[in-house]
Structures are given as structure tokens and as C-alpha cells.
Write a protein that holds these residues in place. Sequence first.
Motif, PDB file in Angstrom:
ATOM      1  N   ASP A 196       0.801  -1.225   0.000  1.00  0.00           N
ATOM      2  CA  ASP A 196       0.000   0.000   0.000  1.00  0.00           C
ATOM      3  C   ASP A 196       0.836   1.277   0.000  1.00  0.00           C
ATOM      4  OD1 ASP A 196       1.033  -0.045   2.517  1.00  0.00           O
ATOM      5  OD2 ASP A 196      -0.886  -0.003   3.571  1.00  0.00           O
ATOM      6  N   ARG A 197       2.145   1.165  -0.314  1.00  0.00           N
ATOM      7  CA  ARG A 197       2.971   2.371  -0.376  1.00  0.00           C
ATOM      8  C   ARG A 197       4.287   2.081  -1.084  1.00  0.00           C
ATOM      9  NH1 ARG A 197       3.459   3.747   5.661  1.00  0.00           N
ATOM     10  NH2 ARG A 197       1.412   2.760   5.570  1.00  0.00           N
ATOM     11  N   ALA A 198       4.918   3.155  -1.540  1.00  0.00           N
ATOM     12  CA  ALA A 198       6.248   3.051  -2.149  1.00  0.00           C
ATOM     13  C   ALA A 198       6.943   4.395  -1.999  1.00  0.00           C
ATOM     14  CB  ALA A 198       6.156   2.665  -3.624  1.00  0.00           C
ATOM     15  N   GLY A 199       8.261   4.355  -1.956  1.00  0.00           N
ATOM     16  CA  GLY A 199       9.046   5.577  -1.874  1.00  0.00           C
ATOM     17  C   GLY A 199      10.345   5.403  -2.628  1.00  0.00           C
ATOM     18  N   VAL A 200      10.765   6.442  -3.343  1.00  0.00           N
ATOM     19  CA  VAL A 200      12.010   6.387  -4.109  1.00  0.00           C
ATOM     20  C   VAL A 200      12.801   7.660  -3.830  1.00  0.00           C
ATOM     21  CG1 VAL A 200      13.063   5.993  -6.348  1.00  0.00           C
ATOM     22  CG2 VAL A 200      10.737   5.192  -5.935  1.00  0.00           C
ATOM     23  N   LEU A 201      14.061   7.495  -3.402  1.00  0.00           N
ATOM     24  CA  LEU A 201      14.935   8.630  -3.109  1.00  0.00           C
ATOM     25  C   LEU A 201      15.883   8.855  -4.282  1.00  0.00           C
ATOM     26  CD1 LEU A 201      15.956  10.692  -0.934  1.00  0.00           C
ATOM     27  CD2 LEU A 201      17.633   8.940  -0.291  1.00  0.00           C
ATOM     28  N   PHE A 202      16.040  10.128  -4.673  1.00  0.00           N
ATOM     29  CA  PHE A 202      16.869  10.456  -5.834  1.00  0.00           C
ATOM     30  C   PHE A 202      18.115  11.265  -5.485  1.00  0.00           C
ATOM     31  CE2 PHE A 202      12.594   9.746  -7.359  1.00  0.00           C
ATOM     32  CZ  PHE A 202      12.796   8.923  -8.450  1.00  0.00           C
ATOM     33  N   THR A 203      18.100  11.999  -4.396  1.00  0.00           N
ATOM     34  CA  THR A 203      19.275  12.770  -3.989  1.00  0.00           C
ATOM     35  C   THR A 203      19.435  12.685  -2.480  1.00  0.00           C
ATOM     36  OG1 THR A 203      18.045  14.844  -3.672  1.00  0.00           O
ATOM     37  CG2 THR A 203      18.970  14.432  -5.867  1.00  0.00           C
ATOM     38  N   CYS A 204      20.673  12.887  -2.017  1.00  0.00           N
ATOM     39  CA  CYS A 204      20.926  12.973  -0.582  1.00  0.00           C
ATOM     40  C   CYS A 204      22.040  13.987  -0.364  1.00  0.00           C
ATOM     41  CB  CYS A 204      21.299  11.613   0.005  1.00  0.00           C
ATOM     42  SG  CYS A 204      22.808  10.905  -0.663  1.00  0.00           S
ATOM     43  N   GLY A 205      22.159  14.479   0.854  1.00  0.00           N
ATOM     44  CA  GLY A 205      23.125  15.528   1.144  1.00  0.00           C
ATOM     45  C   GLY A 205      22.383  16.770   1.584  1.00  0.00           C
ATOM     46  N   PHE A 206      22.527  17.869   0.812  1.00  0.00           N
ATOM     47  CA  PHE A 206      21.807  19.085   1.187  1.00  0.00           C
ATOM     48  C   PHE A 206      20.378  19.093   0.661  1.00  0.00           C
ATOM     49  CE2 PHE A 206      24.411  20.033  -2.571  1.00  0.00           C
ATOM     50  CZ  PHE A 206      23.454  20.435  -3.470  1.00  0.00           C
ATOM     51  N   SER A 207      19.968  18.029  -0.037  1.00  0.00           N
ATOM     52  CA  SER A 207      18.574  17.882  -0.457  1.00  0.00           C
ATOM     53  C   SER A 207      18.234  16.403  -0.490  1.00  0.00           C
ATOM     54  CB  SER A 207      18.337  18.503  -1.839  1.00  0.00           C
ATOM     55  OG  SER A 207      18.984  17.735  -2.837  1.00  0.00           O
ATOM     56  N   HIS A 208      16.953  16.089  -0.324  1.00  0.00           N
ATOM     57  CA  HIS A 208      16.491  14.702  -0.358  1.00  0.00           C
ATOM     58  C   HIS A 208      15.223  14.641  -1.220  1.00  0.00           C
ATOM     59  CE1 HIS A 208      19.092  14.701   3.190  1.00  0.00           C
ATOM     60  NE2 HIS A 208      19.215  13.398   3.017  1.00  0.00           N
ATOM     61  N   LEU A 209      15.412  14.709  -2.530  1.00  0.00           N
ATOM     62  CA  LEU A 209      14.273  14.667  -3.436  1.00  0.00           C
ATOM     63  C   LEU A 209      13.746  13.241  -3.523  1.00  0.00           C
ATOM     64  CD1 LEU A 209      15.535  16.903  -6.407  1.00  0.00           C
ATOM     65  CD2 LEU A 209      14.479  17.592  -4.252  1.00  0.00           C
ATOM     66  N   SER A 210      12.439  13.092  -3.391  1.00  0.00           N
ATOM     67  CA  SER A 210      11.867  11.746  -3.424  1.00  0.00           C
ATOM     68  C   SER A 210      10.428  11.780  -3.911  1.00  0.00           C
ATOM     69  CB  SER A 210      11.916  11.107  -2.031  1.00  0.00           C
ATOM     70  OG  SER A 210      11.093  11.824  -1.123  1.00  0.00           O
ATOM     71  N   TYR A 211       9.983  10.615  -4.392  1.00  0.00           N
ATOM     72  CA  TYR A 211       8.573  10.378  -4.683  1.00  0.00           C
ATOM     73  C   TYR A 211       8.017   9.505  -3.562  1.00  0.00           C
ATOM     74  CZ  TYR A 211       8.657  11.946  -9.617  1.00  0.00           C
ATOM     75  OH  TYR A 211       8.739  12.678 -10.773  1.00  0.00           O
TER      76      TYR A 211
END
Length: 208
Positions: A107-122
Motif C-alpha cells: 500500500d505504499r512506495a518511496g524512491v529517493l533520488f538525492t541525498c546531502g543538502f537535499s532529499h528529493l523523493s517520490y
Amino acid sequence: MGIGKGPYPRAKVSLEGTGQMARNIFIGLLALIAFIIVGFLYVSGIISVLFLEIKMRSQSYYGPVARDLALICSHTESEDETTQINSIWWPDSVRKLNPLWGYLGPDRAGVLFTCGFSHLSYKLEKVQDDSEHANRWELYFEDEGRRKYLATIDLSGDESFDFDTMYREAFGEYEIRLKENPDSAQLKQSRETIMSLFYRADDEIVHQ
């Protein structure tokens, strides 16, 4: 009394002082170069993150991602809410954005694309309180506390899910990486994880 005649005494130049000055100048130049390089990398990093965020918030990118993730979550047999997934094992719509890692469950999913000074994710979440739409999903964009709604996906009961089509490119990349590092236990484990999520073995469905 007369003033003595003759050449004026020459000023003595300290070689030690000159050497110290040269060293100071050299160290200063190194510090300046290092500052410029670090500044360039920092600015480049910010620019690349900004461009990635623009992509992630574009419907042409998040639309296919939302549907693919909803299909995967709807058909997974996992009872674990957050099974961690290697970056290889995402559909093409996700992999073209170069994910770092992620998780998925029924019932859920998460994907991380950047780490460090930003953490962009879906973040994809199944809507639990909508009786009219039993298979409704919502996709969000997140970064350091920021959360923006992107899309709603309604899957019909007969929505098809083709494992081989969804993961064809992923298996191709897996084989390439395995040839480069045939002893990688982590890589082999990642394949077993994704296969077990769909009750598959040797590319065949075990449980219908």
C-alpha cells in the motif's frame, strides 16, 4: 667634520624572508584554487538538483511513475510494508531519473533520488478511506519537509501487469553488472528480493 665619501652600504636582502613570502603566496594560491573548486562543485550540485526537481514535478515524468508504482504495489505479494529495493529494480519510468534506493509494499512506495543538502523523493500512498475507488493511489513529491501532491491514479480491477515487460531493462542491467562483479552477494540478493515480491523463480510465475 666632513661627511665621509664613498658608496652607500647596500641593503641586505634576506633570502629566508623571500622564501617565506613565496611559500605564503603559494599556500594562498592553493587555498584560492580549492575555494574555487569547492564553490564550483557546490553550485553545480545545486543546479543539477534544481534541474532534477523540475523533471520530477513535470507531468511527463511523474505521470508514468505514478502508474507504474501503483501497478507494482497492487501486484506485490509482500507482507512487508517497506521492502528495500536496489536502484536496478525499478521500472524504466523511475530509472531514467537515476534513483538511489527505495522501498515498496502493498500500500505504499518511496524512491529517493538525492541525498546531502537535499532529499528529493517520490512517495506513493494508497488511499484507504475511499470506498468508491478501491484501488486509488496518490503520488507526492517530497524534499526536506516540503510535500507537494502530484497525481491520483485509479487502477481498474482488470488492469494488466506484465512483469517481464516492466522489468526487461532492469534484468538487462542486472546481467551487465553481474558480469562485471560475479561474486557480488548484494547484487544477487537484490534479484532474489524482487523475484520473491512477485512469487517468481527463473522468470516463471510460481503462484497464479
